[in-house]
Design an enzyme around this catalytic site. Structure first.
Site, PDB file in Angstrom:
ATOM      1  CG  HIS A  85     -34.750   9.354  20.324  1.00  0.00           C
ATOM      2  ND1 HIS A  85     -35.496   9.780  18.933  1.00  0.00           N
ATOM      3  CD2 HIS A  85     -33.527   9.930  20.068  1.00  0.00           C
ATOM      4  CE1 HIS A  85     -34.559  10.399  18.347  1.00  0.00           C
ATOM      5  NE2 HIS A  85     -33.477  10.723  18.774  1.00  0.00           N
ATOM      6  CD  GLN A 123     -36.430  12.404  14.613  1.00  0.00           C
ATOM      7  OE1 GLN A 123     -35.445  11.798  14.769  1.00  0.00           O
ATOM      8  NE2 GLN A 123     -37.611  12.109  15.074  1.00  0.00           N
ATOM      9  CG  ASN A 182     -30.278  12.663  18.201  1.00  0.00           C
ATOM     10  OD1 ASN A 182     -31.206  11.859  17.626  1.00  0.00           O
ATOM     11  ND2 ASN A 182     -30.556  13.479  19.336  1.00  0.00           N
ATOM     12  CB  CYS A 221     -35.926   8.790  16.146  1.00  0.00           C
ATOM     13  SG  CYS A 221     -37.116   7.761  17.202  1.00  0.00           S
TER      14      CYS A 221
END
Length: 444
Positions: free
Chosen positions: A365, A64, A386, A70
């Protein structure tokens, strides 16, 4: 009666340091190396070995970059995982985050204007008005907000609408949009309070939305209306699908019933009894779409529904407070990673509910659960995809201890079929409306 710090107290504090034989050693260590390095426990790294009994093959991680998308990356990643399995697209295939980013910015602007109109009679000192003006729009969002965008606008491959400078580094765009939205709020409030007709207000808003659209086109590029989709599958066979729209692409290549996916939270505060539905006032993006809704459950249920979805071969969107007890470089999230309490001989312990009530923690997040290590049926650690690129963790994947999940995870999104039957019935109840600033209204 309030009291200032006295010289006698300062002398006492100094003497406590002098009387402790370890204090000067610790002073040198912490001042030289920092709190986290000095309090780090290498046993945590050993225990967080990235091996899992359930480990989904989800392809390469995305990045990102310098943006707060996110929640959007995580949602689109769960969909591309499924797309990869069914169509055999490349491991680095991605759905366009810039495309959904464009529409989210436009819809958030409209949502802001509507809230300004609703609160125009309130003084600017009112807490709701102040809350609105603090951040008119931002990159963050919730699961129900990305599904609202997709239902209205569909999705496209990243190759059709790639990243731009402003999608990957969104600070300039955000500051420009928020300046404009606050300026428009001044004029819109004055217009409403001058008893302008609803037609005049609507005309003004449409003009301002056209200006927002222009800003977004210049900074992100204009979204495609039709496109061709070309790819080679895992057997190197060539495919081309022509004259697709974003909606037909979603229907053909993703084909999820988005209404089947529900937000499950764990918020053990007194104001949110378990097994009930909640929503947040003034939180959303697309007017007319489903509101943000959460089902609050105990932690055992929270874990079990996530495990069931992983066991079925499907990854899980989740939200957490990623900055707590984590090492970004090593890709470890573990409550035993640091021992600041032992380092300073201070009690830092707070319950999960206390951290929420006293603003010590909230969801910051969103990522994706792609695996779990079950020992005798009990989870010990979780594999996390992630969206920070492949230079952190293990090629971009993190390891999260089960204890860390209990303390700092607040939300998972699962297919409602994995919920116990009694909780599936709760999904239809009228949600309790929480204040705009409630921690469960935080944006990932």
């Amino acid at each position: 009666m309030s009291e200032a710090i006295s010289s006698e107290q300062l002398s006492k504090f100094h003497q406590l340091i002098e009387d402790d034989p370890k204090s000067r050693v610790l002073e040198r260590a912490v001042s030289k190396n920092g709190i986290l390095t000095t309090s780090a426990d290498f046993h945590s790294e050993v225990n967080m070995d990235p091996v899992f009994s359930i480990d989904l093959d989800t392809g390469d991680v995305a990045n990102q970059k310098q943006s707060g998308r996110c929640w959007m990356f995580a949602a689109l990643n769960t969909m591309r995982h499924d797309l990869k399995n069914r169509f055999g697209v490349a491991k680095d295939f991605e759905l366009s985050q810039s495309y959904t980013f464009f529409w989210d910015k436009l819809e958030k602007s409209n949502y802001f204007y509507e809230n300004v109109i609703k609160t125009a009679s309130l003084p600017t000192s009112d807490r709701k008005v102040s809350w609105l003006m603090t951040t008119p729009q931002q990159d963050g969002g919730q699961w129900d907000m990305i599904t609202a965008i997709i239902r209205k606008y569909g999705v496209v491959p990243k190759s059709v609408m790639p990243e731009s400078y402003n999608s990957s580094k969104s600070n300039e765009l955000n500051s420009t949009l928020n300046l404009k939205l606050r300026k428009d709020a001044v004029d819109l409030r004055e217009l409403v309070n001058s008893n302008a007709s609803s037609e005049e207000v609507a005309s003004f808003k449409e003009k301002k939305l056209a200006e927002i659209y222009r800003i977004l086109v210049y900074t992100l590029g204009e979204p495609p209306v039709k496109f061709d989709f070309e790819y080679r599958d895992s057997d190197n066979n060539y495919h081309i699908d022509q004259d697709l729209t974003p909606q037909t692409f979603f229907e053909k290549y993703v084909n999820w019933n988005l209404d089947d996916y529900v937000s499950i939270i764990n918020a053990p505060t007194d104001d949110k009894p378990y097994n009930h539905m909640y929503t947040i006032e003034m939180l959303g993006n697309v007017l007319g779409e489903r509101e943000v809704r959460h089902l609050n459950v105990d932690m055992n249920t929270f874990r079990q529904v996530a495990i069931k979805q992983l066991e079925s071969g499907e990854s899980v969107w989740f939200g957490c407070d990623v900055g707590q007890e984590s090492d970004r470089k090593k890709g470890i999230m573990d409550t035993e990673l640091y021992h600041k309490d032992e380092l300073f001989d201070v009690d830092f312990s707070m319950s999960k509910a206390e951290r929420l009530d006293y603003s010590e923690s909230l969801m910051t997040h969103a990522m994706v659960l792609t695996g779990v290590d079950l020992v005798n049926g009990t989870p010990t650690k979780w594999k996390v995809e992630n969206s920070w690129g492949d230079k952190v963790g293990t090629k971009g994947f993190f390891v999260m201890s089960n204890n860390w999940m209990e303390e700092y995870c607040y939300q998972v999104v699962v297919n409602k079929k994995f919920l116990p039957e009694e909780l599936q019935k709760v999904l239809t109840e009228e949600p309790k409306v929480l204040a705009p600033w409630d921690p469960m209204g935080s944006l990932a």
